[in-house]
Design an enzyme around this catalytic site. Structure first.
Site, PDB file in Angstrom:
ATOM      1  N   ALA A   1       0.829  -1.205   0.000  1.00 38.17           N
ATOM      2  CA  ALA A   1       0.000   0.000   0.000  1.00 38.17           C
ATOM      3  C   ALA A   1       0.862   1.253   0.000  1.00 38.17           C
ATOM      4  CB  ALA A   1      -0.916  -0.008   1.223  1.00 38.17           C
TER       5      ALA A   1
ATOM      6  N   ALA B   1      -2.486  -6.806   0.446  1.00 37.23           N
ATOM      7  CA  ALA B   1      -2.929  -8.182   0.714  1.00 37.23           C
ATOM      8  C   ALA B   1      -2.707  -8.631   2.158  1.00 37.23           C
ATOM      9  CB  ALA B   1      -2.213  -9.140  -0.242  1.00 37.23           C
TER      10      ALA B   1
ATOM     11  N   CYS C   1       4.623   0.875  12.329  1.00 34.33           N
ATOM     12  CA  CYS C   1       5.639   1.636  11.609  1.00 34.33           C
ATOM     13  C   CYS C   1       6.201   2.750  12.493  1.00 34.33           C
ATOM     14  CB  CYS C   1       5.060   2.256  10.347  1.00 34.33           C
ATOM     15  SG  CYS C   1       3.457   1.649   9.869  1.00 34.33           S
TER      16      CYS C   1
HETATM   17  N1  7TS Z   1      -2.468   2.429   4.772  1.00 40.35           N
HETATM   18  C1  7TS Z   1      -3.086   2.093   5.921  1.00 40.35           C
HETATM   19  C2  7TS Z   1      -4.438   2.642   6.238  1.00 40.35           C
HETATM   20  C3  7TS Z   1      -2.456   1.191   6.805  1.00 40.35           C
HETATM   21  O1  7TS Z   1      -3.092   0.833   7.922  1.00 40.35           O
HETATM   22  C4  7TS Z   1      -1.168   0.682   6.476  1.00 40.35           C
HETATM   23  C5  7TS Z   1      -0.425  -0.181   7.441  1.00 40.35           C
HETATM   24  C6  7TS Z   1      -0.600   1.057   5.258  1.00 40.35           C
HETATM   25  C7  7TS Z   1      -1.266   1.950   4.439  1.00 40.35           C
HETATM   26  C8  7TS Z   1       0.720   0.514   4.793  1.00 40.35           C
HETATM   27  O2  7TS Z   1       0.554  -0.761   4.261  1.00 40.35           O
HETATM   28  P1  7TS Z   1       1.746  -1.581   3.572  1.00 40.35           P
HETATM   29  O3  7TS Z   1       1.090  -2.513   2.612  1.00 40.35           O
HETATM   30  O4  7TS Z   1       2.622  -0.607   2.878  1.00 40.35           O
HETATM   31  O5  7TS Z   1       2.441  -2.307   4.652  1.00 40.35           O
HETATM   32  N2  7TS Z   1      -0.782   0.070   8.785  1.00 40.35           N
HETATM   33  C9  7TS Z   1      -0.142  -0.376   9.874  1.00 40.35           C
HETATM   34  C10 7TS Z   1      -0.660  -0.228  11.168  1.00 40.35           C
HETATM   35  O6  7TS Z   1      -1.740   0.295  11.465  1.00 40.35           O
HETATM   36  N3  7TS Z   1       0.207  -0.777  12.041  1.00 40.35           N
HETATM   37  O7  7TS Z   1       1.232  -1.273  11.342  1.00 40.35           O
HETATM   38  C11 7TS Z   1       1.043  -1.029  10.002  1.00 40.35           C
END
Ligand code: 7TS
Length: 401
Positions: free
Chosen positions: A71, A202, A326
């Protein structure tokens, strides 16, 4: 006992998803873009997985769903391409986000600010929700993009995305939503909501880590961030992550199938845990339950540092969170609690419990017992709780729900 209640950070891979992915490491490892039978072994499974991903969000075949690495990549892509297409060319100069977006949005917005873009950070209300009208108030003819998450990862608050998308469509402004925490929690359907760009990941719905996607509506395609061999329709070059795509397809299908279970069984367990937490004195939850997804509780225990509570929980085998994983190394107060206007004491006391379809009733019983003990122990040694004035049952103008 080990209990995992940090499902908003990441989730266990569904064993069926894992089984579906397994053949694509050692048996069917061909590069799908090659011209031999090793490659063609992957074509049908890839096509089927992509169909599941399109179906999972209601995308039409004319739209583009581009698989990314996560994401964070999808979100960065939207912001940087908007910069290339609209800001640097001088056509527009303004972006709107909420102040409680994930760091991959906030940091991208701040980066664009250093390049001359103006950014509005919309406030949330006392329930932790962005109100659609505030979006309307800030759109100007220079606004290139509005980006508002569908569900907040900290509180589980559901934002009024249908309304916000409608406002953006009426005003002719592009609209992106980070739907990472919405998939498998509520219906996500771009065929009925005028969303231009939508991000998913995912590993938040029992799929593998390292695979996400960006949905782009027909005629709203963005400039690619990765140029190269023209995979993914030229929108995102790089050899396809076949196992990951197959896993994401299987996982999104299972997430949609599991929606009813989520809003009945998972909600019941969440509510039982929440009732028990709110039975303890001086505990608060900001967003009302009916305005939240079914799996999340962000709860404040007055007088108890979030990190101290996490420590006690971790010693008892329970994984929870004080905020985004994070950001959890820097001992900062919870950004959502701060945005709501919680006093400093409460902003440091928030703990996030996030359940999944794998959470059991026995686990919840155990967590309730452990939390009760931890609250007594930690308040017993808390200077701020001991010296707090009598009767301060409401520390942030927020009612318990
Ligand atoms: N967007 C949202 C709303 C999220 O909660 C997270 C990860 C991301 C983007 C990033 O996702 P990734 O696929 O790049 O890993 N959120 C969290 C959290 O709430 N605690 O650890 C990661």
């Amino acid at each position: 006992m080990r209990v995992y209640l940090d499902n908003n950070a990441t989730t266990i891979v569904d064993p069926h998803v894992f089984a579906a992915m397994e053949p694509f490491f050692v048996q069917k490892y061909g590069n799908p873009n090659s011209l031999h039978q090793f490659a063609s072994d992957t074509h049908k499974p890839l096509k089927e997985a992509m169909q599941k991903i399109y179906a999972g969000i209601g995308a039409s075949n004319e739209d583009s769903v581009v698989v990314t690495s996560c994401a964070t990549e999808s979100n960065n892509w939207v912001f940087k391409s908007i910069y290339f297409e609209y800001i640097v060319t001088g056509r527009k100069n303004h972006i709107i986000v909420s102040e409680v977006e994930h760091p991959s949005i906030i940091a991208s917005a701040k980066f664009l600010e250093t390049l001359g873009c103006k950014v509005t950070y919309l406030p949330i209300n006392h329930e932790g929700i962005v109100e659609a009208d505030t979006v309307r108030d800030f759109i100007t003819d220079k606004t290139a993009l509005v980006s508002i998450m569908w569900v907040n990862n900290e509180t589980g608050a559901i934002f009024p995305i249908e309304e916000i998308a409608q406002i953006c469509a009426e005003k002719g402004v592009l609209f992106h939503t980070d739907a990472v925490q919405a998939i498998g929690k509520l219906p996500v359907d771009v065929s009925t909501v005028p969303i231009d760009y939508l991000t998913i990941s995912a590993h938040k719905f029992h799929g593998p880590k390292g695979v996400g996607a960006l949905y782009m509506r027909k005629n709203k395609e963005l400039t690619p961030l990765f140029h190269g061999g023209a995979q993914m329709g030229g929108f995102r070059s790089g050899t396809l992550n076949v196992a990951g795509i197959v896993g994401m397809g299987k996982a999104i299908e299972a997430a949609i199938d599991g929606l009813d279970f989520e809003i009945s069984e998972v909600r019941e367990l969440r509510d039982r845990l929440e009732d028990a937490l709110l039975d303890l004195p001086d505990t608060f939850v900001v967003t009302p339950r009916e305005k939240r997804v079914a799996n999340t509780i962000l709860v404040s225990f007055r007088g108890i540092e979030g990190e101290a509570m996490l420590w006690d929980l971790n010693r008892a085998g329970i994984g929870a969170s004080t905020g985004s994983a994070c950001a959890s190394e820097d001992l900062e107060s919870n950004p959502v609690m701060e945005a709501i206007g919680a006093d400093a004491d409460l902003a440091h006391t928030a703990i996030r419990f996030s359940l999944s379809r794998y959470t059991t009733s026995e686990e919840i019983d155990y967590v309730i017992d452990v939390v009760k003990e931890a609250v007594v122990r930690l308040r017993g040694i808390s200077s701020s709780y001991a010296y707090a004035p009598e009767g301060h049952s409401d520390g942030l103008d927020v009612k318990s729900h």
